[in-house]
Scaffold this motif. Structure first.
Motif, PDB file in Angstrom:
ATOM      1  N   GLU A  61      42.086 -56.402 -24.348  1.00  0.00           N
ATOM      2  CA  GLU A  61      41.052 -55.976 -25.078  1.00  0.00           C
ATOM      3  C   GLU A  61      39.579 -56.610 -24.964  1.00  0.00           C
ATOM      4  O   GLU A  61      38.553 -56.291 -24.806  1.00  0.00           O
ATOM      5  CB  GLU A  61      41.082 -55.423 -26.436  1.00  0.00           C
ATOM      6  CG  GLU A  61      42.374 -54.368 -26.706  1.00  0.00           C
ATOM      7  CD  GLU A  61      43.705 -55.173 -26.628  1.00  0.00           C
ATOM      8  OE1 GLU A  61      44.628 -54.241 -26.223  1.00  0.00           O
ATOM      9  OE2 GLU A  61      43.976 -56.221 -26.312  1.00  0.00           O
ATOM     10  N   ARG A  62      39.777 -57.779 -25.387  1.00  0.00           N
ATOM     11  CA  ARG A  62      38.645 -58.953 -25.241  1.00  0.00           C
ATOM     12  C   ARG A  62      37.880 -59.168 -23.795  1.00  0.00           C
ATOM     13  O   ARG A  62      36.987 -59.228 -23.882  1.00  0.00           O
ATOM     14  CB  ARG A  62      38.974 -60.525 -26.003  1.00  0.00           C
ATOM     15  CG  ARG A  62      39.390 -60.245 -27.593  1.00  0.00           C
ATOM     16  CD  ARG A  62      40.057 -61.390 -28.012  1.00  0.00           C
ATOM     17  NE  ARG A  62      40.534 -61.304 -29.272  1.00  0.00           N
ATOM     18  CZ  ARG A  62      41.243 -62.303 -30.075  1.00  0.00           C
ATOM     19  NH1 ARG A  62      41.296 -63.283 -29.485  1.00  0.00           N
ATOM     20  NH2 ARG A  62      41.367 -62.219 -31.163  1.00  0.00           N
ATOM     21  N   ASP A  64      38.114 -56.770 -21.415  1.00  0.00           N
ATOM     22  CA  ASP A  64      37.534 -55.604 -21.218  1.00  0.00           C
ATOM     23  C   ASP A  64      36.031 -55.698 -22.036  1.00  0.00           C
ATOM     24  O   ASP A  64      35.086 -55.273 -21.151  1.00  0.00           O
ATOM     25  CB  ASP A  64      38.179 -54.485 -21.637  1.00  0.00           C
ATOM     26  CG  ASP A  64      39.397 -54.129 -20.930  1.00  0.00           C
ATOM     27  OD1 ASP A  64      39.320 -54.719 -19.793  1.00  0.00           O
ATOM     28  OD2 ASP A  64      40.280 -53.451 -21.444  1.00  0.00           O
ATOM     29  N   LEU A  65      35.644 -56.220 -23.162  1.00  0.00           N
ATOM     30  CA  LEU A  65      34.646 -56.301 -23.784  1.00  0.00           C
ATOM     31  C   LEU A  65      33.770 -57.433 -22.986  1.00  0.00           C
ATOM     32  O   LEU A  65      32.655 -57.075 -22.804  1.00  0.00           O
ATOM     33  CB  LEU A  65      34.870 -56.625 -25.212  1.00  0.00           C
ATOM     34  CG  LEU A  65      35.192 -55.664 -26.266  1.00  0.00           C
ATOM     35  CD1 LEU A  65      35.546 -56.456 -27.609  1.00  0.00           C
ATOM     36  CD2 LEU A  65      33.975 -54.559 -26.342  1.00  0.00           C
ATOM     37  N   GLN A  68      32.363 -55.853 -19.697  1.00  0.00           N
ATOM     38  CA  GLN A  68      31.447 -54.953 -19.784  1.00  0.00           C
ATOM     39  C   GLN A  68      29.850 -55.578 -20.048  1.00  0.00           C
ATOM     40  O   GLN A  68      28.977 -55.428 -19.576  1.00  0.00           O
ATOM     41  CB  GLN A  68      31.588 -54.168 -21.114  1.00  0.00           C
ATOM     42  CG  GLN A  68      32.777 -53.037 -21.089  1.00  0.00           C
ATOM     43  CD  GLN A  68      32.832 -52.318 -22.002  1.00  0.00           C
ATOM     44  OE1 GLN A  68      31.923 -51.413 -22.527  1.00  0.00           O
ATOM     45  NE2 GLN A  68      34.091 -52.130 -22.697  1.00  0.00           N
ATOM     46  N   ILE A  69      30.087 -56.835 -20.856  1.00  0.00           N
ATOM     47  CA  ILE A  69      28.892 -57.589 -21.105  1.00  0.00           C
ATOM     48  C   ILE A  69      28.552 -58.216 -19.869  1.00  0.00           C
ATOM     49  O   ILE A  69      27.210 -58.310 -19.522  1.00  0.00           O
ATOM     50  CB  ILE A  69      29.280 -58.600 -22.312  1.00  0.00           C
ATOM     51  CG1 ILE A  69      29.600 -57.969 -23.592  1.00  0.00           C
ATOM     52  CG2 ILE A  69      28.002 -59.534 -22.088  1.00  0.00           C
ATOM     53  CD1 ILE A  69      30.255 -58.879 -24.629  1.00  0.00           C
ATOM     54  N   CYS A 192      26.659 -60.931 -27.639  1.00  0.00           N
ATOM     55  CA  CYS A 192      27.081 -60.618 -26.548  1.00  0.00           C
ATOM     56  C   CYS A 192      27.013 -61.734 -25.397  1.00  0.00           C
ATOM     57  O   CYS A 192      27.759 -62.012 -24.598  1.00  0.00           O
ATOM     58  CB  CYS A 192      26.397 -59.389 -25.848  1.00  0.00           C
ATOM     59  SG  CYS A 192      26.852 -57.841 -26.634  1.00  0.00           S
ATOM     60  N   PHE A 222      35.306 -62.108 -31.414  1.00  0.00           N
ATOM     61  CA  PHE A 222      35.324 -60.812 -30.516  1.00  0.00           C
ATOM     62  C   PHE A 222      35.884 -59.698 -31.772  1.00  0.00           C
ATOM     63  O   PHE A 222      35.760 -58.595 -31.375  1.00  0.00           O
ATOM     64  CB  PHE A 222      36.606 -61.075 -29.702  1.00  0.00           C
ATOM     65  CG  PHE A 222      35.967 -61.518 -28.213  1.00  0.00           C
ATOM     66  CD1 PHE A 222      35.553 -60.470 -27.250  1.00  0.00           C
ATOM     67  CD2 PHE A 222      35.874 -62.964 -27.833  1.00  0.00           C
ATOM     68  CE1 PHE A 222      35.090 -60.737 -26.080  1.00  0.00           C
ATOM     69  CE2 PHE A 222      35.401 -63.313 -26.881  1.00  0.00           C
ATOM     70  CZ  PHE A 222      34.983 -62.343 -25.858  1.00  0.00           C
ATOM     71  N   LEU A 225      32.849 -58.110 -32.340  1.00  0.00           N
ATOM     72  CA  LEU A 225      32.166 -57.594 -31.360  1.00  0.00           C
ATOM     73  C   LEU A 225      32.623 -55.886 -31.370  1.00  0.00           C
ATOM     74  O   LEU A 225      32.028 -55.138 -31.186  1.00  0.00           O
ATOM     75  CB  LEU A 225      32.251 -58.154 -29.894  1.00  0.00           C
ATOM     76  CG  LEU A 225      31.703 -59.236 -29.534  1.00  0.00           C
ATOM     77  CD1 LEU A 225      31.982 -59.766 -28.365  1.00  0.00           C
ATOM     78  CD2 LEU A 225      29.952 -59.144 -29.692  1.00  0.00           C
ATOM     79  N   SER A 226      34.014 -56.039 -31.750  1.00  0.00           N
ATOM     80  CA  SER A 226      34.971 -54.837 -31.547  1.00  0.00           C
ATOM     81  C   SER A 226      34.454 -54.093 -32.691  1.00  0.00           C
ATOM     82  O   SER A 226      34.400 -52.583 -32.637  1.00  0.00           O
ATOM     83  CB  SER A 226      36.399 -55.067 -31.700  1.00  0.00           C
ATOM     84  OG  SER A 226      37.129 -54.061 -31.688  1.00  0.00           O
ATOM     85  N   LEU A 230      30.327 -52.996 -30.302  1.00  0.00           N
ATOM     86  CA  LEU A 230      29.449 -53.664 -29.084  1.00  0.00           C
ATOM     87  C   LEU A 230      30.412 -53.990 -27.597  1.00  0.00           C
ATOM     88  O   LEU A 230      31.817 -53.939 -28.066  1.00  0.00           O
ATOM     89  CB  LEU A 230      29.093 -55.331 -29.560  1.00  0.00           C
ATOM     90  CG  LEU A 230      28.186 -55.275 -30.609  1.00  0.00           C
ATOM     91  CD1 LEU A 230      27.904 -56.952 -30.991  1.00  0.00           C
ATOM     92  CD2 LEU A 230      26.811 -54.453 -30.384  1.00  0.00           C
ATOM     93  N   PRO A 231      29.710 -53.979 -26.655  1.00  0.00           N
ATOM     94  CA  PRO A 231      28.659 -53.929 -26.266  1.00  0.00           C
ATOM     95  C   PRO A 231      27.808 -52.516 -26.353  1.00  0.00           C
ATOM     96  O   PRO A 231      26.479 -52.664 -26.252  1.00  0.00           O
ATOM     97  CB  PRO A 231      28.375 -54.627 -25.056  1.00  0.00           C
ATOM     98  CG  PRO A 231      29.558 -54.123 -24.282  1.00  0.00           C
ATOM     99  CD  PRO A 231      30.798 -54.021 -25.469  1.00  0.00           C
TER     100      PRO A 231
END
Length: 236
Positions: A61-62, A64-65, A68-69, A192, A222, A225-226, A230-231
């Motif tokens: 999951e992290r 993937d974030l 994206q960033i 981000c 993170f 962020l979740s 974000l993002p």
């Protein structure tokens, strides 16, 4: 809060006045768009490497974030470059800071705490190790500091309240008005950037040096962020 207050006072010195600073001291210049674009493959590779080395820290999951960033780092950089900037520490965390207690006798109030609108704690923050100082948004220092001091289960509301605490003190010290919503949006962009740059680099070094603090810091960052969406919430 003492650190956020006193860092805000430092941030106020060059806020919106960085051209002369860079002219006199070119080494403070921040990365340009070309530099950012050239770093994209490195950041993507770091995400993959960190996932392989520390899957318990860099979970799917992290990753993937972070991916994206990394793919949208150009728009992030453009937005950060257009926001009010100043000289920042760029390594602002408790490993590089300490608190000085008030001297015996008297109220011991530091100059930075004088005024009804300012947090009135007699201790003073001292921040050291400035070799990474650069031009950037002040929210970058706030984002890194909060990732170190707030636990992974800290609420979004608590983090936002501390960001606003810094913003209000920066307003007082710089004598300017800073829109609350815009300030928070820039904070999210800084978060981000911090995720794929500083935290990914920290993890690379973690292979050779055991940073005991790193799992908690990455978890805190993170998780925010979740929870904050974000993002996507950073208008990428």
């Amino acid at each position: 809060k003492v650190v956020l207050r006193d860092v805000a006072k430092f941030h106020s010195i060059h806020l919106g006045k960085t051209d002369r600073l860079v002219s006199d001291h070119p080494y403070f210049a921040s990365m340009d768009q070309n530099h950012i674009e050239r770093l994209q493959p490195l950041w993507s590779a770091l995400i993959g490497q960190n996932s392989a080395e520390f899957p318990e820290i860099w979970t799917p999951e992290r990753c993937d974030l972070a991916t994206q960033i990394a793919k949208n780092v150009g728009p992030i950089f453009d937005a950060l470059a257009s926001a009010p900037r100043t000289l920042i520490h760029n390594d602002c965390n408790p490993r590089n800071a300490c608190l000085k207690p008030p001297p015996p006798g008297g109220d011991g109030r530091p100059e930075s705490s004088v005024g009804k609108s300012v947090f009135d704690d007699p201790r003073q923050a001292f921040v050291y190790d400035w070799e990474m100082a650069t031009i950037g948004v002040p929210q970058h220092d706030v984002a890194e500091f909060l990732s170190f001091v707030l636990p992974p289960d800290a609420s979004v509301e608590l983090r936002h309240s501390l960001v606003d605490f810094h913003r209000r003190h920066l307003e007082v010290f710089a004598g300017v008005r800073l829109d609350r919503d815009s300030y928070l949006e820039t904070f999210n962009l800084a978060c981000c950037h911090l995720a794929v740059n500083r935290l990914a680099m920290y993890t690379m070094a973690h292979v050779y040096k055991d940073y005991l603090f790193l799992p908690r810091v990455i978890g805190s960052h993170f998780e925010y962020l979740s929870q904050a969406g974000l993002p996507a919430a950073a208008a990428l």
